[in-house]
Design a protein around this motif. Structure first.
Motif, PDB file in Angstrom:
ATOM      1  N   ALA A 188      -3.368  -3.052  -1.183  1.00  0.00           N
ATOM      2  CA  ALA A 188      -2.416  -4.031  -1.722  1.00  0.00           C
ATOM      3  C   ALA A 188      -2.155  -3.785  -3.203  1.00  0.00           C
ATOM      4  CB  ALA A 188      -2.955  -5.446  -1.505  1.00  0.00           C
ATOM      5  N   LEU A 189      -3.207  -3.458  -3.961  1.00  0.00           N
ATOM      6  CA  LEU A 189      -3.006  -3.155  -5.378  1.00  0.00           C
ATOM      7  C   LEU A 189      -2.172  -1.889  -5.537  1.00  0.00           C
ATOM      8  CD1 LEU A 189      -3.466  -3.688  -8.354  1.00  0.00           C
ATOM      9  CD2 LEU A 189      -5.701  -2.559  -8.163  1.00  0.00           C
ATOM     10  N   LYS A 190      -2.415  -0.888  -4.709  1.00  0.00           N
ATOM     11  CA  LYS A 190      -1.608   0.329  -4.745  1.00  0.00           C
ATOM     12  C   LYS A 190      -0.137   0.003  -4.496  1.00  0.00           C
ATOM     13  CE  LYS A 190      -0.466   4.756  -4.339  1.00  0.00           C
ATOM     14  NZ  LYS A 190      -0.381   5.673  -5.490  1.00  0.00           N
ATOM     15  N   GLU A 191       0.128  -0.868  -3.523  1.00  0.00           N
ATOM     16  CA  GLU A 191       1.499  -1.269  -3.243  1.00  0.00           C
ATOM     17  C   GLU A 191       2.164  -1.886  -4.465  1.00  0.00           C
ATOM     18  OE1 GLU A 191       2.654  -3.030   0.647  1.00  0.00           O
ATOM     19  OE2 GLU A 191       0.486  -3.243   0.923  1.00  0.00           O
ATOM     20  N   ILE A 192       1.452  -2.770  -5.146  1.00  0.00           N
ATOM     21  CA  ILE A 192       2.014  -3.439  -6.322  1.00  0.00           C
ATOM     22  C   ILE A 192       2.351  -2.424  -7.400  1.00  0.00           C
ATOM     23  CG2 ILE A 192       1.434  -4.981  -8.237  1.00  0.00           C
ATOM     24  CD1 ILE A 192       2.195  -6.430  -5.674  1.00  0.00           C
ATOM     25  N   ILE A 193       1.427  -1.524  -7.682  1.00  0.00           N
ATOM     26  CA  ILE A 193       1.660  -0.535  -8.735  1.00  0.00           C
ATOM     27  C   ILE A 193       2.804   0.386  -8.344  1.00  0.00           C
ATOM     28  CG2 ILE A 193       0.634   1.414  -9.972  1.00  0.00           C
ATOM     29  CD1 ILE A 193      -2.106   0.002  -9.568  1.00  0.00           C
ATOM     30  N   GLN A 194       2.792   0.860  -7.107  1.00  0.00           N
ATOM     31  CA  GLN A 194       3.804   1.803  -6.653  1.00  0.00           C
ATOM     32  C   GLN A 194       5.194   1.173  -6.600  1.00  0.00           C
ATOM     33  OE1 GLN A 194       2.683   4.852  -3.644  1.00  0.00           O
ATOM     34  NE2 GLN A 194       4.217   3.849  -2.365  1.00  0.00           N
ATOM     35  N   SER A 195       5.246  -0.131  -6.383  1.00  0.00           N
ATOM     36  CA  SER A 195       6.550  -0.803  -6.312  1.00  0.00           C
ATOM     37  C   SER A 195       7.259  -0.861  -7.653  1.00  0.00           C
ATOM     38  CB  SER A 195       6.358  -2.235  -5.802  1.00  0.00           C
ATOM     39  OG  SER A 195       5.805  -3.066  -6.814  1.00  0.00           O
TER      40      SER A 195
END
Length: 492
Positions: A188-195
């Motif tokens: 989920a943190l990866k998703e936030i950063i990548q977004s």
């Protein structure tokens, strides 16, 4: 943990942005030949992958169960091996309990090359102590098999160089199993950063605390000697450094480290006046020692280690306050990345609770992930055999701290909101099951780029190896100066 007024739900702008962002990281590393190759994919023959496993300690069971269970249609456990025949026998019994038609073959680890070549082996799964990883990886590759290895890839620069040469010469594949990537909260943190919702990453603050059950356990076992494990900067923190490398899609460039043995060990015990202590935890005594591990209290640990130590002399339950400990229990690092971000990292191995906090600062805002895996270690409910609470969840709430996780995002000039984290069944919030699926069925298109290859393993241990060098010299160390045998840059 508490709730905030705003949440991100499936189908929101953030989720949509992540879903459509593509898999730049995965594509980049595939081009470099580092992405995990499948055991079986849609384009491959139906033939089951023939697998041997070397090392029958605690970590091997996950693979054995997967091969004989959910992934039996994709893989076949041809044989397994260990220097300790008692542990081999332990797993033979488990294999029968899992419904295998008969015993699985076993062989002497010294005969690995011959066994691979004589039995048409496709993959070797390595779950041995860290200092042996390079030997078995190189031997497996040169014998004609791909390799799956538990983290860390290896413990020193020479091991890295040997592995990179073998990969180049054999053109075979190495997968390092970074299961933390698959944990829903970390994804989920990866998703936030990548977004891009917090903009370009400028810095990361990452603090990990191991409690007096899990943290202490590294000082009971073979890990306590740096020649075996590389210390916690290699054995444990390679997970954490891989997370950061993956979260921000960047490569570590320079490391400065500080730390020492401040709590465990005989000198610290003497300074605190602890007095004489038994050399191991499995002893008859009327006084219950909160730092002792009695192997007789857990049927599995007793059968694996206590009942078999006469074969090799290995003691799983050494006292954490004896002499001979050469690893650190308190560590702090500053890591500079090639793209500009800086990581501030700390590790403590004698905390009263276990978990981690990470904050990622960007040009548009900040993301904060807080995780409590075991809120307290108390004598009345202490279960030392549940060593790793991330793999085996426990309920140890106290009046103030609660087990749980919370991901909060706040953009500049806006109110904070909480991102929901949906966990699955099994270890690491269901992450282990996702990892095993990628290993045995082949990774599909993953916008988060979670499958990892040997370059990811090199990038993660490069921080620990540089950190150990910095601890010795007192100076910052560049990862390029380690001469690991490969260019760590993305797409290089």
């Amino acid at each position: 943990m508490g709730n905030t007024a705003n949440t991100v739900t499936p189908g929101s702008a953030v989720t949509t942005a992540v879903t459509t962002a593509g898999s730049a990281v995965a594509a980049d590393d595939k081009a470099a030949g580092t992405a995990a190759s499948p055991v079986r994919s849609a384009a491959s023959p139906v033939r089951k992958a023939r697998i041997v496993l070397i090392g029958t300690g605690g970590r091997s069971e996950m693979y054995i169960r997967a091969i004989l269970g959910e992934h039996s249609d994709a893989a076949e456990l041809v044989a397994f091996s260990d220097v300790n025949p008692g542990r081999v026998e332990f797993y033979q019994k488990l294999i029968q309990e899992l419904g295998a038609p008969g015993p699985v073959a076993s062989f002497d680890p010294a005969d690995l090359t011959a066994f691979i070549r004589d039995n048409d082996i496709d993959r070797v799964v390595v779950t041995t102590p860290d200092y042996t990883h390079a030997d078995y990886i190189v031997e497996g590759l040169e014998a004609g098999a791909d390799v799956v290895v538990e983290k860390p890839l290896t413990i020193d620069a020479e091991g890295c160089r040997r592995i990179t040469r073998a990969v180049a010469e054999t053109d075979r594949n190495v997968v390092v199993t970074f299961n933390y990537r698959y944990s829903p909260r970390n994804s989920a943190l990866k998703e936030i950063i990548q977004s891009g919702v917090i903009g370009k990453v400028t810095s990361i603050d990452f603090s990990w605390v191991l409690d007096t059950v899990h943290g202490a356990d590294y000082f009971r076992r073979w890990h306590r000697e740096k020649k075996n494990s590389g210390g916690l900067l290699i054995h444990k923190a390679s997970h954490h450094f891989d997370l950061v490398n993956w979260w921000i899609d960047d490569v570590p460039e320079r490391v400065f480290a500080s730390g020492g043995l401040k709590f465990y060990g005989d000198r610290n015990a003497a300074e605190r006046g602890l007095g004489p202590r038994p050399e191991r935890g499995t002893v008859d005594t009327e006084v219950r020692d909160p730092f002792a591990l009695d192997l007789r209290e857990d049927e599995r640990l007793k059968a694996l280690f206590l009942d078999n130590e006469h074969f090799d002399g290995y003691r799983r339950d050494q006292d954490v306050f004896t002499a001979g400990i050469t690893i650190e229990d308190n560590l702090a690092l500053v890591v500079e990345y090639s793209g500009g971000p800086r990581l501030s990292y700390s590790l403590n191995a004698h905390s009263p609770w276990e978990g981690y906090r990470v904050a990622v600062n960007g040009t548009e805002g900040r993301a904060e992930l807080e995780v409590v895996e075991r809120a307290a270690v108390v004598h009345s409910t202490d279960k030392k055999t549940v060593v790793d609470p991330s793999a085996t969840p426990v309920e140890e709430d106290d009046a103030v701290r609660r087990n749980g996780e919370r991901l909060v995002v706040q953009r500049h000039w806006e109110a904070a909101y909480e991102v929901p984290i949906v966990n699955g069944e099994g270890g690491h919030g269901g992450g282990d099951a996702l990892l095993l699926s990628d290993l045995f069925n082949g990774p599909g298109d993953d916008p988060l780029g979670r499958p990892s290859g040997y370059l990811d393993g090199l990038r993660s241990v490069s921080v620990g190896i540089a950190g150990n060098a910095s601890l010795e010299s007192g100076l910052p160390v560049r990862t390029a100066d380690l001469e690991l045998g490969a260019d760590l840059r993305r797409g290089a």
